[in-house]
Design a protein around this motif. Structure first.
Motif, PDB file in Angstrom:
ATOM      1  N   PRO A 372      -7.414 -14.270  30.408  1.00 49.58           N
ATOM      2  CA  PRO A 372      -6.754 -13.167  29.680  1.00 49.58           C
ATOM      3  C   PRO A 372      -6.154 -13.586  28.349  1.00 49.58           C
ATOM      4  CG  PRO A 372      -5.444 -13.885  31.576  1.00 49.58           C
ATOM      5  CD  PRO A 372      -6.771 -14.564  31.691  1.00 49.58           C
ATOM      6  N   ARG A 373      -5.573 -14.781  28.277  1.00 48.71           N
ATOM      7  CA  ARG A 373      -4.944 -15.210  27.031  1.00 48.71           C
ATOM      8  C   ARG A 373      -5.996 -15.439  25.953  1.00 48.71           C
ATOM      9  NH1 ARG A 373      -2.482 -19.836  28.693  1.00 48.71           N
ATOM     10  NH2 ARG A 373      -0.921 -18.576  29.760  1.00 48.71           N
ATOM     11  N   LEU A 374      -7.049 -16.152  26.289  1.00 52.61           N
ATOM     12  CA  LEU A 374      -8.123 -16.408  25.327  1.00 52.61           C
ATOM     13  C   LEU A 374      -8.786 -15.098  24.908  1.00 52.61           C
ATOM     14  CD1 LEU A 374     -10.715 -19.266  25.448  1.00 52.61           C
ATOM     15  CD2 LEU A 374     -11.473 -16.937  25.016  1.00 52.61           C
ATOM     16  N   SER A 375      -8.978 -14.190  25.855  1.00 58.57           N
ATOM     17  CA  SER A 375      -9.655 -12.925  25.558  1.00 58.57           C
ATOM     18  C   SER A 375      -8.825 -12.056  24.623  1.00 58.57           C
ATOM     19  CB  SER A 375      -9.948 -12.176  26.861  1.00 58.57           C
ATOM     20  OG  SER A 375     -10.739 -12.953  27.735  1.00 58.57           O
ATOM     21  N   ALA A 376      -7.517 -12.001  24.844  1.00 55.38           N
ATOM     22  CA  ALA A 376      -6.655 -11.191  23.978  1.00 55.38           C
ATOM     23  C   ALA A 376      -6.646 -11.742  22.562  1.00 55.38           C
ATOM     24  CB  ALA A 376      -5.238 -11.154  24.555  1.00 55.38           C
ATOM     25  N   ILE A 377      -6.583 -13.056  22.439  1.00 57.96           N
ATOM     26  CA  ILE A 377      -6.608 -13.665  21.103  1.00 57.96           C
ATOM     27  C   ILE A 377      -7.955 -13.425  20.442  1.00 57.96           C
ATOM     28  CG2 ILE A 377      -6.568 -15.878  19.891  1.00 57.96           C
ATOM     29  CD1 ILE A 377      -4.421 -16.775  21.870  1.00 57.96           C
ATOM     30  N   ALA A 378      -9.039 -13.523  21.225  1.00 60.02           N
ATOM     31  CA  ALA A 378     -10.368 -13.248  20.670  1.00 60.02           C
ATOM     32  C   ALA A 378     -10.462 -11.814  20.167  1.00 60.02           C
ATOM     33  CB  ALA A 378     -11.436 -13.509  21.726  1.00 60.02           C
ATOM     34  N   LEU A 379      -9.875 -10.867  20.886  1.00 59.65           N
ATOM     35  CA  LEU A 379      -9.885  -9.473  20.443  1.00 59.65           C
ATOM     36  C   LEU A 379      -9.153  -9.316  19.122  1.00 59.65           C
ATOM     37  CD1 LEU A 379     -10.534  -6.495  20.909  1.00 59.65           C
ATOM     38  CD2 LEU A 379      -8.422  -6.326  22.268  1.00 59.65           C
ATOM     39  N   PHE A 380      -8.020  -9.994  18.968  1.00 63.63           N
ATOM     40  CA  PHE A 380      -7.274  -9.894  17.713  1.00 63.63           C
ATOM     41  C   PHE A 380      -8.115 -10.374  16.540  1.00 63.63           C
ATOM     42  CE2 PHE A 380      -4.755 -11.851  14.401  1.00 63.63           C
ATOM     43  CZ  PHE A 380      -3.851 -10.849  14.080  1.00 63.63           C
TER      44      PHE A 380
END
Length: 524
Positions: A372-380
């Motif tokens: 989840p952390r990597l995915s949220a940063i990737a979305l940003f």
């Protein structure tokens, strides 16, 4: 001496990193970190002592005779534009080190030697005002990067390294020929042999000579930018380079091409640049759309990000050759914002490859629940790449399109399609890799589950995200810093345009004088 000290720290730090690894494994990383921190401290001192509003053009300069017989000197200088590029270089060098702290498993000392020497070469490129010295640093930054790709790259690293070398060396040879020819023509007119950029600005060139010399510089910088159709080395180099190498390529090395166009090509050859501007703008617009289309077609996430760089740097080329302050300010902002966002995307791809052992988005899916952390940063950073309002990329692309629209409506409208393409490939990347059902084949090594970003990686990413938000909400400091340098680079072009407009005032508007009269959106 601050500029020379930064270069020396990076060069000597590279040697120290290579040597200490032989005696204590892992020490090379700390030597590299120390070199980058010292360099940033020196740069901060330069910023603190600078007087951007003064009448003096350069914040700091150093000129020492090197080869007096041929008019070659060790001439370094920095202004607002150079400072922005130096800050980007050193911060991205530090970011690449932090994000790949544990990635290099063999010959680490030699890796960090090449890493720091690449950065030293780039710093030299951004500060050299002697054309021979500029070419020297241009070569210095390419050879260590070649080693990074060839030794620590992925499966097809040899092919990618050779292709990178052929493209860059062939274009560098053209630039060297153009530099020597410019010096020779100036010598014939003045009797003085010099490679000093400030003196060569006064070189008297015939229209034909200026045209061919301008092309020599333009091709060399367009290859590095890169612009279509000279871009084909970039996807292979990015895909096969180690993560740290991809970060350096995307965040820093591509910017040397744009910097060269703004610092050297436009002021040295203003008349030829004005004539060539419609062609350059068309190439930039084609690069924007073509890069976006190819990015959307990729399955390899790293190639997708690589082609997105072709698209984004197309905006830089479009803005530079619009030849007005608004568009060039947008191009400079794009150089900074693209460096931050694309470096982060390559770091994310590297983190995924380290965990999944693949870059193929068809073998991902459903990663949001596991990472989840990597995915949220990737979305940003994905929405930053597509130009979300409130972030630095949006400000950059908006200013480029705004400044270019008054010059050529149709080319600008065509380039704007690239923003639609950016939304398509960025959101498609998120959908394929992070949402939907998992298409990953679970192996015995994966039974314990994937490991999300640790504190070190998360903090590094959040720092870049904060910078992009700041650039989106408060871009004025960047504009104020770059404005004097942009004005000086545009001054020769403006003078030529004013002369052409003055000479054509008493003539009727015809097909012959229409382009010169309307180049910057002025009424003929």
């Amino acid at each position: 001496m601050t500029l020379a000290a930064i270069i020396a720290v990076l060069f000597l730090g590279g040697v120290a990193a290579w040597l200490v690894e032989r005696y204590r494994p892992g020490a090379s990383r700390w030597a590299t970190l120390a070199s980058l921190v010292v360099s940033l401290v020196l740069l901060a001192q330069l910023w603190a002592s600078a007087t951007p509003g003064s009448a003096h053009h350069w914040w700091q300069s150093l000129e020492v005779a090197w080869i007096p017989r041929f008019g070659i000197s060790f001439f370094l200088a920095v202004d607002g534009l150079g400072f922005l590029m130096l800050a980007l270089t050193l911060f991205m060098g530090l970011f690449g080190l932090v994000m790949t702290w544990s990635d290099i498993r063999f010959r680490r000392g030699f890796f960090y030697f090449n890493y720091l020497w690449t950065l030293a070469g780039v710093v030299g490129v951004f500060t050299a005002l002697d054309l021979f010295l500029f070419f020297f640093f241009w070569e210095v930054m390419l050879i260590p990067m070649l080693m990074l790709i060839a030794v620590w790259g992925h499966e097809e690293r040899t092919f990618a390294a050779i292709k990178f070398f052929i493209f860059t060396q062939a274009s560098s040879l053209l630039m060297l020929i153009a530099i020597v020819a410019l010096v020779y023509i100036h010598f014939n007119a003045s009797g003085q042999v010099t490679f000093n950029y400030l003196e060569l600005l006064d070189a008297q060139l015939s229209p034909v000579s200026a045209w061919w010399l301008m092309l020599g510089f333009f091709v060399a910088f367009a290859v590095k930018l890169p612009a279509v159709p000279l871009h084909t080395w970039l996807p292979d180099a990015h895909t096969q380079a180690p993560t740290a190498g991809s970060i350096l390529l995307a965040a820093i090395l591509l910017k040397t091409g744009a910097y060269g166009l703004l610092r050297f090509t436009l002021p040295l050859f203003p008349d030829a640049s004005i004539q060539f501007a419609p062609v350059a703008m068309a190439i930039g617009a084609i690069s924007v759309v073509y890069g976006a289309i190819l990015a959307f077609a990729q399955r390899d996430m790293k190639r997708l990000v690589a082609y997105s760089s072709v698209s984004h740097m197309g905006f830089v080329l479009l803005g530079l050759y619009a030849l007005n302050t608004v568009a060039i300010q947008g191009a400079v902002m794009q150089m900074v914002a693209h460096g931050l966002s694309t470096a982060a995307l390559f770091a994310i791809v590297g983190a995924l490859q380290h965990r999944l052992h693949t870059r193929n988005m068809e073998q991902m899916g459903g990663l949001w629940t596991e990472l989840p952390r990597l995915s949220a940063i990737a979305l940003f950073f994905a929405v930053a790449s597509l130009g979300l309002p409130g972030l630095g990329n949006f400000v950059a692309e908006f200013l480029v399109l705004l400044g270019s629209f008054g010059v050529d409506h149709w080319i600008t409208a065509f380039a704007a399609l690239g923003m639609v393409g950016a939304a398509l490939y960025a959101l498609a990347m998120m959908q394929r890799a992070f949402f939907g059902e998992s298409r990953r084949t679970t192996t015995a090594a994966d039974q314990k589950g994937l490991v999300d970003l640790d504190l070190r990686e998360t903090l590094a990413m959040l720092v870049l995200a904060a910078f992009l938000v700041f650039l989106g909400l408060r871009p004025q400091p960047v504009f104020d810093t770059a404005a004097p340098a942009i004005a000086r680079s545009l001054a020769p072009v403006t003078a030529v345009e004013a002369a052409v407009t003055s000479n054509s005032t008493d003539r009727p508007t015809t097909a012959a004088n229409w382009p010169a009269a309307t180049h910057r959106g002025e009424t003929p």
